[in-house]
Design a protein around this motif. Sequence first.
Motif, short mmCIF file in Angstrom:
data_model
loop_
_atom_site.label_atom_id
_atom_site.label_comp_id
_atom_site.label_asym_id
_atom_site.label_seq_id
_atom_site.Cartn_x
_atom_site.Cartn_y
_atom_site.Cartn_z
N PRO A 148 0.82 -1.20 0.00
CA PRO A 148 0.00 0.00 0.00
C PRO A 148 0.86 1.26 0.00
N GLN A 149 0.34 2.30 -0.62
CA GLN A 149 0.92 3.62 -0.42
C GLN A 149 0.28 4.23 0.83
N ALA A 150 1.06 4.97 1.57
CA ALA A 150 0.52 5.64 2.76
C ALA A 150 -0.25 6.89 2.37
N THR A 151 0.26 7.60 1.39
CA THR A 151 -0.32 8.82 0.86
C THR A 151 0.43 9.17 -0.41
N LEU A 152 -0.19 9.95 -1.27
CA LEU A 152 0.52 10.52 -2.43
C LEU A 152 0.60 12.03 -2.32
N MET A 156 4.31 14.89 1.73
CA MET A 156 4.74 13.73 2.52
C MET A 156 5.56 12.73 1.73
N SER A 157 5.25 12.59 0.45
CA SER A 157 5.88 11.51 -0.34
C SER A 157 6.39 12.02 -1.69
N GLU A 158 7.07 13.17 -1.66
CA GLU A 158 7.62 13.68 -2.91
C GLU A 158 8.68 12.76 -3.48
N TRP A 159 9.21 11.84 -2.65
CA TRP A 159 10.22 10.90 -3.11
C TRP A 159 9.65 9.80 -4.00
N VAL A 164 3.03 10.54 -10.63
CA VAL A 164 3.02 12.00 -10.70
C VAL A 164 1.68 12.54 -11.19
N GLU A 165 0.91 11.70 -11.93
CA GLU A 165 -0.38 12.17 -12.43
C GLU A 165 -1.38 12.38 -11.31
N MET A 166 -1.06 11.86 -10.10
CA MET A 166 -1.97 12.00 -8.96
C MET A 166 -1.59 13.18 -8.07
N ALA A 200 8.97 -0.08 0.34
CA ALA A 200 9.47 -0.18 1.71
C ALA A 200 9.35 1.14 2.45
N MET A 201 9.57 2.25 1.75
CA MET A 201 9.45 3.56 2.39
C MET A 201 8.01 3.83 2.81
N HIS A 202 7.06 3.48 1.94
CA HIS A 202 5.65 3.62 2.32
C HIS A 202 5.33 2.72 3.51
N ALA A 203 5.82 1.49 3.48
CA ALA A 203 5.53 0.55 4.56
C ALA A 203 6.02 1.08 5.90
N THR A 204 7.15 1.78 5.89
CA THR A 204 7.68 2.36 7.12
C THR A 204 6.69 3.34 7.74
N LEU A 205 5.96 4.08 6.90
CA LEU A 205 5.00 5.06 7.40
C LEU A 205 3.82 4.39 8.10
#
Length: 318
Positions: A148-152, A156-159, A164-166, A200-205
């Motif tokens: 899952p993504q935590a947020t777009l 918060m998640s510019e990385w 990018v379309e979202m 993995a970065m999203h999962a950390t959130l």
Amino acid sequence: MQDGLENLEESLAGLPPEQWRQRMAALAEQHGMFQSLGDRHFATFIDQDNTLLVTFETIQGIQNLSDQAQPLGFDLVRNLGWSHLCLVSDGDTWFREERVYGFFDQLIDDGFFEEFEKVVFYGAGPCGYSAAAFSVAAPGATVVAIQPQATLDPQMSEWDDRFVEMRNTSFTDRYGYAPEMLDAADHAFVLYDPREQLDAMHATLFARSNVTRLRLPDMGDTLQTRLIEMEALYPILSLAGAGKLTGQRFWQLYRARRTNMAYLRRMVAKLDDQDRPYLMALLCRNVAERMRAPRFRRRYQKLEKRAAAGEFAMPPEH
């Protein structure tokens, strides 16, 4: 097969999009409810027993993953007799749509989720985000979210440069930041490959006291497909619905990766990149002994020749 659900065996494969949607609507209305939620979303509900599976799926995913072009929840409805609420989108929308918010608002106002003893939310990728985000509508639910993504929200998640379309879509209003929406859940399970950096970065959130993060290293970026291939996804959801899913039970099911060729090929590619012939020999010998795998057997024979030429020492025989 549960009594009265025989028509859920109907194959919808090959139907044009509008006819497919019409058949989905007809099947749902025979057993519960169909509701359009605008041009890109709709919901179906199959009313059975007091365990409810809520899945978030895309039309494209349904068409690709099911031979019968049916939502994955239909299998569990047929085999376990569960009730099933399915939210369907045309493409990846993360279900960020006012009509969808209003639909869940109405379910909350009607006390819909309170009618069930157990509620499980499930989704993968953008749908995994949605499963986590909308689970707040059913306090005490269990959530299974794959990659899952935590947020777009770019603040918060510019990385994360994959979607990018979202960037102009709000992830800060209602049902927005998925990890916070899990606070009301009984427990959530987040599955991801730690080698996939952005996943993995999203999962950390999602680090929370009521969240178990399950790492599937070297499984890649299509975990849902791999779990279906290994016949592990349905047992995972079945355990979640019974309140028996734990990290230990998951790892027992995940041993099926030892016979998954996509996973084994990824392991070969990884050892090739690292130039580790000793470990490669162990892997190829193990696979060739357990499975009909001529490519692994031939690879092992080539490694034997390299070892005989003095390039490295082969692992000892059993």
